[in-house]
Scaffold this motif. Structure first.
Motif, PDB file in Angstrom:
ATOM      1  N   LYS A 112       0.824  -1.207   0.000  1.00 13.42           N
ATOM      2  CA  LYS A 112       0.000   0.000   0.000  1.00 13.42           C
ATOM      3  C   LYS A 112       0.859   1.259   0.000  1.00 13.42           C
ATOM      4  O   LYS A 112       1.993   1.276   0.456  1.00 13.42           O
ATOM      5  CB  LYS A 112      -0.944   0.005   1.201  1.00 13.42           C
ATOM      6  CG  LYS A 112      -0.257   0.121   2.522  1.00 13.42           C
ATOM      7  CD  LYS A 112      -1.248   0.139   3.667  1.00 13.42           C
ATOM      8  CE  LYS A 112      -0.458   0.284   4.968  1.00 13.42           C
ATOM      9  NZ  LYS A 112      -1.269   0.598   6.084  1.00 13.42           N
ATOM     10  N   VAL A 113       0.283   2.334  -0.493  1.00 15.56           N
ATOM     11  CA  VAL A 113       0.923   3.651  -0.502  1.00 15.56           C
ATOM     12  C   VAL A 113       0.575   4.335   0.819  1.00 15.56           C
ATOM     13  O   VAL A 113      -0.576   4.293   1.252  1.00 15.56           O
ATOM     14  CB  VAL A 113       0.413   4.507  -1.681  1.00 15.56           C
ATOM     15  CG1 VAL A 113       0.969   5.909  -1.608  1.00 15.56           C
ATOM     16  CG2 VAL A 113       0.767   3.844  -2.998  1.00 15.56           C
ATOM     17  N   GLU A 114       1.580   4.928   1.467  1.00 15.91           N
ATOM     18  CA  GLU A 114       1.334   5.652   2.712  1.00 15.91           C
ATOM     19  C   GLU A 114       2.340   6.784   2.864  1.00 15.91           C
ATOM     20  O   GLU A 114       3.372   6.808   2.199  1.00 15.91           O
ATOM     21  CB  GLU A 114       1.394   4.716   3.922  1.00 15.91           C
ATOM     22  CG  GLU A 114       2.745   4.109   4.185  1.00 15.91           C
ATOM     23  CD  GLU A 114       2.758   3.188   5.387  1.00 15.91           C
ATOM     24  OE1 GLU A 114       2.021   3.433   6.365  1.00 15.91           O
ATOM     25  OE2 GLU A 114       3.502   2.205   5.348  1.00 15.91           O
ATOM     26  N   ASP A 115       2.025   7.694   3.755  1.00 18.17           N
ATOM     27  CA  ASP A 115       2.939   8.778   4.083  1.00 18.17           C
ATOM     28  C   ASP A 115       3.642   8.449   5.380  1.00 18.17           C
ATOM     29  O   ASP A 115       3.017   7.979   6.338  1.00 18.17           O
ATOM     30  CB  ASP A 115       2.181  10.105   4.238  1.00 18.17           C
ATOM     31  CG  ASP A 115       1.635  10.626   2.927  1.00 18.17           C
ATOM     32  OD1 ASP A 115       2.247  10.331   1.873  1.00 18.17           O
ATOM     33  OD2 ASP A 115       0.611  11.328   2.939  1.00 18.17           O
ATOM     34  N   VAL A 116       4.953   8.691   5.400  1.00 20.61           N
ATOM     35  CA  VAL A 116       5.754   8.521   6.604  1.00 20.61           C
ATOM     36  C   VAL A 116       6.525   9.811   6.832  1.00 20.61           C
ATOM     37  O   VAL A 116       6.703  10.617   5.913  1.00 20.61           O
ATOM     38  CB  VAL A 116       6.715   7.307   6.502  1.00 20.61           C
ATOM     39  CG1 VAL A 116       5.936   5.999   6.432  1.00 20.61           C
ATOM     40  CG2 VAL A 116       7.640   7.421   5.299  1.00 20.61           C
ATOM     41  N   TYR A 117       6.963  10.003   8.052  1.00 22.80           N
ATOM     42  CA  TYR A 117       7.648  11.242   8.431  1.00 22.80           C
ATOM     43  C   TYR A 117       8.981  10.889   9.057  1.00 22.80           C
ATOM     44  O   TYR A 117       9.098   9.917   9.802  1.00 22.80           O
ATOM     45  CB  TYR A 117       6.794  12.021   9.433  1.00 22.80           C
ATOM     46  CG  TYR A 117       5.430  12.367   8.886  1.00 22.80           C
ATOM     47  CD1 TYR A 117       5.204  13.581   8.264  1.00 22.80           C
ATOM     48  CD2 TYR A 117       4.368  11.464   8.963  1.00 22.80           C
ATOM     49  CE1 TYR A 117       3.957  13.901   7.744  1.00 22.80           C
ATOM     50  CE2 TYR A 117       3.123  11.769   8.440  1.00 22.80           C
ATOM     51  CZ  TYR A 117       2.925  12.986   7.832  1.00 22.80           C
ATOM     52  OH  TYR A 117       1.690  13.295   7.307  1.00 22.80           O
ATOM     53  N   GLY A 118       9.989  11.689   8.750  1.00 21.21           N
ATOM     54  CA  GLY A 118      11.306  11.424   9.302  1.00 21.21           C
ATOM     55  C   GLY A 118      12.172  12.657   9.360  1.00 21.21           C
ATOM     56  O   GLY A 118      11.852  13.697   8.778  1.00 21.21           O
ATOM     57  N   LYS A 119      13.259  12.509  10.064  1.00 24.28           N
ATOM     58  CA  LYS A 119      14.236  13.590  10.215  1.00 24.28           C
ATOM     59  C   LYS A 119      15.416  13.292   9.309  1.00 24.28           C
ATOM     60  O   LYS A 119      15.961  12.192   9.318  1.00 24.28           O
ATOM     61  CB  LYS A 119      14.682  13.664  11.673  1.00 24.28           C
ATOM     62  CG  LYS A 119      15.605  14.807  11.970  1.00 24.28           C
ATOM     63  CD  LYS A 119      15.747  14.966  13.475  1.00 24.28           C
ATOM     64  CE  LYS A 119      16.763  15.994  13.874  1.00 24.28           C
ATOM     65  NZ  LYS A 119      16.741  17.230  13.191  1.00 24.28           N
ATOM     66  N   LEU A 120      15.801  14.266   8.525  1.00 30.68           N
ATOM     67  CA  LEU A 120      16.920  14.116   7.605  1.00 30.68           C
ATOM     68  C   LEU A 120      18.232  14.020   8.384  1.00 30.68           C
ATOM     69  O   LEU A 120      18.500  14.861   9.238  1.00 30.68           O
ATOM     70  CB  LEU A 120      16.968  15.318   6.660  1.00 30.68           C
ATOM     71  CG  LEU A 120      18.033  15.301   5.577  1.00 30.68           C
ATOM     72  CD1 LEU A 120      17.747  14.206   4.568  1.00 30.68           C
ATOM     73  CD2 LEU A 120      18.093  16.642   4.888  1.00 30.68           C
TER      74      LEU A 120
END
Length: 136
Positions: A45-53
């Protein structure tokens, strides 16, 4: 003819099972096989994830097309459901600015569809908590 149909049926079942199971082996693997397998797999599935560069790229290489440098960043991310995973994004031609550290990454398994720099207010509160609170 009956043997041929039976063989074809078995091959279809094996193919579908392989695609279904493959998504579990590609998770957190930033290699090209995982990228391509997840991109083509209809069960992912397609999803959005969040992270710190991270401050520095994980790898860099000379671009074959224009001779410039390209940079790969392995990013530890969190989804809104709390699932953690590592994905790799690529920056073509220049390094990303570590000051623009929060990213929203649209993924399909390990396949990165797009990413964008966001501010902390754009990150869901539940994700910020799982990322360790304040990321400024």
């Amino acid at each position: 003819m009956k043997k041929m149909l039976k063989f074809l049926g078995v091959m279809i079942v094996v193919g579908v099972m392989t695609m279904f199971v493959t998504q579990f082996f590609t998770k957190n693997n930033t290699g090209m096989f995982s990228y391509v397998a997840d991109m083509a797999n209809p069960f992912v599935k397609v999803e959005d994830v969040y992270g710190k560069l991270p401050e520095k790229p994980s790898e860099s290489w000379k671009d074959a097309a224009n001779g410039g440098m390209d940079y790969g960043y392995n990013i530890d991310t969190v989804s809104e459901s709390g699932e953690k995973r590592t994905v790799q994004i690529t920056s073509f031609g220049s390094e990303l600015n570590a000051d623009d550290s929060l990213l929203k990454v649209s993924i399909k398994g390990q396949y990165v569809r797009k990413y964008e720099v966001i501010n902390q207010e754009s990150v869901p509160k539940s994700v910020l908590e799982k990322m360790g609170g304040n990321n400024e």
